[in-house]
Design a protein around this motif. Structure first.
Motif, PDB file in Angstrom:
ATOM      1  N   GLY A  67      -0.844   5.829 -10.115  1.00  0.00           N
ATOM      2  CA  GLY A  67      -0.355   6.065  -9.003  1.00  0.00           C
ATOM      3  C   GLY A  67       0.938   4.156  -8.484  1.00  0.00           C
ATOM      4  O   GLY A  67       0.896   3.987  -9.402  1.00  0.00           O
ATOM      5  N   ILE A  68       1.511   4.887  -7.509  1.00  0.00           N
ATOM      6  CA  ILE A  68       2.191   3.621  -6.797  1.00  0.00           C
ATOM      7  C   ILE A  68       1.905   3.612  -5.797  1.00  0.00           C
ATOM      8  O   ILE A  68       1.719   4.443  -4.885  1.00  0.00           O
ATOM      9  N   ALA A  69       0.724   1.796  -4.978  1.00  0.00           N
ATOM     10  CA  ALA A  69       0.795   1.882  -3.991  1.00  0.00           C
ATOM     11  C   ALA A  69       2.101   2.151  -2.976  1.00  0.00           C
ATOM     12  O   ALA A  69       3.219   2.697  -2.776  1.00  0.00           O
ATOM     13  N   LEU A  70       1.287   3.082  -1.438  1.00  0.00           N
ATOM     14  CA  LEU A  70       2.526   3.806  -0.890  1.00  0.00           C
ATOM     15  C   LEU A  70       2.989   4.626  -0.915  1.00  0.00           C
ATOM     16  O   LEU A  70       4.084   5.082   0.001  1.00  0.00           O
ATOM     17  N   LYS A  71       2.929   5.744  -2.003  1.00  0.00           N
ATOM     18  CA  LYS A  71       3.046   6.197  -2.269  1.00  0.00           C
ATOM     19  C   LYS A  71       2.248   7.596  -2.613  1.00  0.00           C
ATOM     20  O   LYS A  71       1.273   7.464  -3.457  1.00  0.00           O
ATOM     21  N   PRO A  72       2.544   9.540  -2.373  1.00  0.00           N
ATOM     22  CA  PRO A  72       1.360   9.796  -2.407  1.00  0.00           C
ATOM     23  C   PRO A  72       0.813   9.796  -4.116  1.00  0.00           C
ATOM     24  O   PRO A  72       2.146  10.078  -4.797  1.00  0.00           O
TER      25      PRO A  72
ATOM     26  N   HIS B 235       1.514  -1.716  -8.384  1.00  0.00           N
ATOM     27  CA  HIS B 235       2.386  -2.245  -7.291  1.00  0.00           C
ATOM     28  C   HIS B 235       3.647  -1.181  -6.960  1.00  0.00           C
ATOM     29  O   HIS B 235       4.017  -1.478  -7.732  1.00  0.00           O
ATOM     30  N   ASN B 236       3.828  -1.446  -5.486  1.00  0.00           N
ATOM     31  CA  ASN B 236       4.811  -0.776  -4.936  1.00  0.00           C
ATOM     32  C   ASN B 236       6.468  -1.981  -5.427  1.00  0.00           C
ATOM     33  O   ASN B 236       6.072  -2.108  -4.338  1.00  0.00           O
ATOM     34  N   THR B 237       6.742  -2.500  -6.475  1.00  0.00           N
ATOM     35  CA  THR B 237       8.083  -2.862  -6.518  1.00  0.00           C
ATOM     36  C   THR B 237       9.287  -3.137  -5.160  1.00  0.00           C
ATOM     37  O   THR B 237      10.024  -3.851  -4.671  1.00  0.00           O
ATOM     38  N   GLY B 238       9.771  -1.865  -4.466  1.00  0.00           N
ATOM     39  CA  GLY B 238      10.025  -1.733  -3.175  1.00  0.00           C
ATOM     40  C   GLY B 238       9.684  -1.974  -2.092  1.00  0.00           C
ATOM     41  O   GLY B 238      10.241  -2.129  -0.765  1.00  0.00           O
ATOM     42  N   HIS B 239       8.160  -2.682  -2.234  1.00  0.00           N
ATOM     43  CA  HIS B 239       7.722  -2.689  -0.880  1.00  0.00           C
ATOM     44  C   HIS B 239       7.756  -4.825  -1.165  1.00  0.00           C
ATOM     45  O   HIS B 239       7.377  -5.302  -1.792  1.00  0.00           O
ATOM     46  N   LYS B 240       8.142  -4.996   0.587  1.00  0.00           N
ATOM     47  CA  LYS B 240       7.845  -6.436  -0.182  1.00  0.00           C
ATOM     48  C   LYS B 240       7.299  -6.752   1.469  1.00  0.00           C
ATOM     49  O   LYS B 240       6.859  -6.697   2.947  1.00  0.00           O
ATOM     50  N   GLY B 241       6.024  -7.891   1.226  1.00  0.00           N
ATOM     51  CA  GLY B 241       5.013  -8.740   2.228  1.00  0.00           C
ATOM     52  C   GLY B 241       3.720  -7.711   1.458  1.00  0.00           C
ATOM     53  O   GLY B 241       3.751  -7.126   0.830  1.00  0.00           O
TER      54      GLY B 241
END
Length: 292
Positions: free
Chosen positions: A117-122, A193-199
């Motif tokens: 999976g990817i963080a912050l995605k279902p 890691h979600n590459t679109g997430h900053k921080g």
């Protein structure tokens, strides 16, 4: 002259106990046999029940075993028409000594969310328990963040269940049937890691939103509410609105780890306020308001 109408008798038409054989008799008069009357039966209720029939000279003896207590409906038709008394209401009570059989080894889980999976995605998956006997189905998950597992919109996702990992890392997903792991469980899920997430990653479910601005708005006037992230950990607050016109939104500090949000609605109507923390909607979002 023999009656041309079939009939049914027996205690299994009205009552039973979980785990015990219920029985009834369907009498088929000779005139029905000569015309080759087609008999159909079905039963519905809290548990799946199989009707087993044995042919007798005067009709059929039918048995079934209900697994759960509750009200069942038994339908008996001949040539498409209900026989007298059908549909029958069957009240099944609990047998304290009965423990329904469960076969977790015959259950199967599928879906991409069982392995990655990817963080912050279902993450999505399904479970087939059709051959597993009596449940119930339950889940647990441990890993880098707290996750809630719930139903998914199958018509949109193609799967029955989903969970949302809020941070990258390794997770152990237990799928249990009747309290025991099914084959493959616990599933090892590697969340990237979600590459679109900053921080940094925080816990959106611990964000609190309050203030008059999430209840109603005023046209041409500033409305305000507050987003409290004290218990949510590190992360960023995002707010957007949907409605008949574009609202002006501004942010300021409302205290330690509290963001004050102000907005102005140019037109009256119904709006939605979407509040996100690190890209994930917080409890209660979207908040519906009416601007007047």
């Amino acid at each position: 002259m023999a009656s041309a109408q079939p009939s049914a008798s027996g205690s299994g038409l009205s009552c039973g106990r979980t785990g015990e054989v219920c029985k009834f008799h369907v009498q088929m008069p000779p005139i029905i046999d000569e015309k080759k009357g087609k008999l159909t039966m079905a039963i519905s209720g809290p548990s799946k029940v199989v009707l087993e029939s044995q042919h007798k000279p005067d009709g059929f003896v039918v048995t079934y075993v209900p697994l759960e207590e509750g009200d069942y409906q038994l339908i008996i038709k001949c040539d498409g028409m209900h026989i007298p008394g059908s549909p029958f209401s069957v009240a099944v009570t609990k047998n304290p000594g009965f423990v329904p059989a469960s076969f977790p080894a015959k259950c199967k889980a599928t879906g991409p969310g069982l392995s990655k999976g990817i963080a912050l995605k279902p993450c999505y998956f399904s479970v087939d328990t059709s051959n597993g006997g009596h449940g119930p189905l339950s889940f647990s998950i441990q890993g880098a963040s707290q996750c809630d597992i719930g139903p998914s919109k199958r018509d949109k996702t193609g799967f029955d269940y989903e969970f949302l990992p809020k941070a990258p890392g390794d997770y152990n997903l237990h799928v249990l049937w009747g309290g025991k792991d099914i084959p493959g469980s616990p599933f090892k899920v590697a969340v990237a890691h979600n590459t679109g997430h900053k921080g940094p990653y925080g816990e959106p479910e611990k964000v609190k939103v309050h203030g008059p601005g999430i209840l109603k708005g005023s046209v041409g006037k500033s409305s305000e509410f507050f987003v409290d992230i004290k218990e949510a950990g590190p992360g960023t607050v995002g707010v957007s609105m949907k409605g008949p016109s574009k609202a002006e939104i501004s942010f300021s500090k409302g205290g330690d780890n509290v963001t004050k949000v102000e907005y102005v609605c140019p037109e009256q109507g119904e709006y939605e306020i979407i509040v996100k923390f690190s890209g994930v909607e917080v409890p209660g979002s979207p908040f519906p308001i009416e601007a007047s």
